[in-house]
Design an enzyme around this catalytic site. Structure first.
Site, short mmCIF file in Angstrom:
data_model
loop_
_atom_site.label_atom_id
_atom_site.label_comp_id
_atom_site.label_asym_id
_atom_site.label_seq_id
_atom_site.Cartn_x
_atom_site.Cartn_y
_atom_site.Cartn_z
N SER A 21 0.87 -1.18 0.00
CA SER A 21 0.00 0.00 0.00
C SER A 21 0.90 1.22 0.00
O SER A 21 1.69 1.41 0.93
CB SER A 21 -0.89 0.00 1.25
OG SER A 21 -1.33 1.33 1.48
N HIS A 46 -1.26 -1.22 -4.19
CA HIS A 46 -2.56 -0.98 -3.55
C HIS A 46 -2.65 0.51 -3.23
O HIS A 46 -1.77 1.08 -2.58
CB HIS A 46 -2.60 -1.81 -2.26
CG HIS A 46 -3.87 -1.74 -1.48
ND1 HIS A 46 -4.97 -2.56 -1.73
CD2 HIS A 46 -4.22 -0.97 -0.42
CE1 HIS A 46 -5.93 -2.28 -0.85
NE2 HIS A 46 -5.51 -1.31 -0.06
N ASP A 48 -4.85 3.45 -1.45
CA ASP A 48 -5.89 3.70 -0.45
C ASP A 48 -6.48 5.09 -0.65
O ASP A 48 -5.83 6.10 -0.36
CB ASP A 48 -5.29 3.57 0.96
CG ASP A 48 -5.05 2.13 1.32
OD1 ASP A 48 -5.99 1.33 1.22
OD2 ASP A 48 -3.91 1.79 1.68
N MET A 50 -9.17 7.79 0.38
CA MET A 50 -10.02 8.17 1.52
C MET A 50 -10.56 9.58 1.30
O MET A 50 -9.82 10.46 0.85
CB MET A 50 -9.20 8.13 2.81
CG MET A 50 -8.51 6.79 3.03
SD MET A 50 -7.68 6.73 4.63
CE MET A 50 -6.70 5.23 4.43
N HIS A 80 -8.47 0.80 -3.47
CA HIS A 80 -9.36 0.54 -2.32
C HIS A 80 -10.06 1.85 -1.98
O HIS A 80 -9.45 2.77 -1.45
CB HIS A 80 -8.48 0.03 -1.17
CG HIS A 80 -9.21 -0.21 0.11
ND1 HIS A 80 -8.55 -0.44 1.31
CD2 HIS A 80 -10.53 -0.25 0.41
CE1 HIS A 80 -9.43 -0.62 2.27
NE2 HIS A 80 -10.64 -0.49 1.77
N MET A 82 -12.22 4.03 0.15
CA MET A 82 -12.85 4.25 1.46
C MET A 82 -13.55 5.58 1.37
O MET A 82 -13.12 6.60 1.95
CB MET A 82 -11.76 4.22 2.56
CG MET A 82 -11.28 2.80 2.85
SD MET A 82 -9.66 2.74 3.62
CE MET A 82 -8.62 2.86 2.17
N MET A 151 -10.92 -6.36 6.11
CA MET A 151 -10.19 -5.35 6.89
C MET A 151 -9.81 -5.94 8.24
O MET A 151 -10.67 -6.43 8.99
CB MET A 151 -11.03 -4.10 7.09
CG MET A 151 -11.27 -3.26 5.84
SD MET A 151 -9.79 -2.78 4.93
CE MET A 151 -8.86 -1.87 6.16
N ASP A 186 -6.06 -6.65 4.67
CA ASP A 186 -5.51 -5.29 4.71
C ASP A 186 -5.58 -4.74 6.13
O ASP A 186 -6.67 -4.62 6.70
CB ASP A 186 -6.37 -4.43 3.76
CG ASP A 186 -5.82 -3.03 3.55
OD1 ASP A 186 -4.77 -2.70 4.11
OD2 ASP A 186 -6.48 -2.26 2.81
C1 DX5 Z 1 -6.12 1.25 6.06
C2 DX5 Z 1 -5.71 1.00 4.63
C3 DX5 Z 1 -4.55 0.08 4.56
C4 DX5 Z 1 -3.35 0.60 5.28
C5 DX5 Z 1 -2.51 -0.54 5.72
O1 DX5 Z 1 -7.29 1.94 6.09
O2 DX5 Z 1 -6.75 0.43 3.88
O3 DX5 Z 1 -4.24 -0.31 3.23
O4 DX5 Z 1 -2.61 1.49 4.51
O5 DX5 Z 1 -1.47 -0.06 6.50
P1 DX5 Z 1 -0.61 -1.03 7.42
O6 DX5 Z 1 -0.12 -2.15 6.55
O7 DX5 Z 1 0.48 -0.16 7.93
O8 DX5 Z 1 -1.54 -1.51 8.49
ZN ZN Z 2 -6.31 -0.55 1.79
#
Ligand code: DX5
Ligand code: ZN
Length: 234
Positions: A21, A46, A48, A50, A80, A82, A151, A186
């Protein structure tokens, strides 16, 4: 989009895929850091996304995806979402070169319609569940997705503690999936927790801090996959 990327998430797998990620990468050096993890054996990236509403953090949008696509034409980009309104993001991320789009079952919109629209835009479709959401929320669409994203932290931030108590949920979902469907995990995945994930049937391992927080990407990536150190790409 004129690309016809190989869907590395499809079909049978010999070993779990490792998906760094980029949330924990140095954003000022994103191209170089992305190339470095791929050279160190990562299978895909990956992203993320948000929106500061579905989760209390704001990260990246289609522009970052598009820059990575231009910089790394062959890499598989796993997005991903969110965000509260994933439907609004389908066309922008398709145009930005995303290969897979995963939305949250807790977000707005009709899941069947979102899956169809994601596919109509040439991407594979994933669905994710927050830790507090029961696996039963996915039952009616499990047969229709390419991937389920389990998750193991509350979505929003990297560097959180792995929730081991999500493993029974992972196993229950895995039992309902076909062998050509992926179970991605994840949150808090590192060399200590990845064996638990693999044992539960997870076959795509996302990790941000475990990889980017290390000085030896190849060693961590091989450790996550459970194969020992692998030859790096030339
Ligand atoms: C969290 C994200 C993850 C996150 C994982 O909301 O979806 O992808 O970046 O981070 P680590 O591997 O540090 O837990
Ligand atoms: Zn993620």
């Amino acid at each position: 989009m004129n690309r016809s990327p190989t869907n590395i998430l499809a079909g049978e797998l010999e070993a779990p895929l490792v998906a760094p990620s980029i949330l924990s990468a140095d954003f000022a050096r994103l191209g170089a850091e992305s190339q470095a993890v791929l050279d160190a054996g990562a299978d895909l990236l990956h992203l993320d996304v948000m929106d500061g509403h579905f989760v209390p953090n704001l990260t990246m949008g289609p522009a970052v995806c598009s820059s990575l696509r231009n910089h790394l034409p062959e890499v598989f980009l796993d997005v991903h979402l969110m965000v509260t309104d994933p439907g609004q993001m389908i066309e922008p991320f398709a145009n930005a070169g995303a290969d897979n789009l995963t939305f949250h079952i807790e977000a707005d919109g009709d899941p069947q319609d979102l899956i169809k629209r994601i596919r109509d835009h040439g991407m594979s479709a994933g669905v994710s569940v927050r830790p507090g959401t029961d696996a039963s929320a996915l039952h009616s669409i499990l047969g229709d997705v390419d991937l389920v994203l389990l998750m193991t932290v509350e979505p929003g931030f990297s560097g959180q503690m792995f929730m081991e108590n999500m493993m029974p949920k992972g196993r229950a979902i895995r039992e309902l999936l076909r062998s050509d469907q992926r179970l991605e995990v994840d949150g808090g995945v590192n060399e200590r927790t990845s064996p638990l994930c693999r044992k539960a049937g997870c076959d795509v391992l996302v990790a941000a801090s475990a990889i980017f927080g290390s000085s030896d990407y190849a060693s961590v990536i091989a450790g996550l996959r459970g194969t020992g150190r692998v030859a790096t790409r030339s």
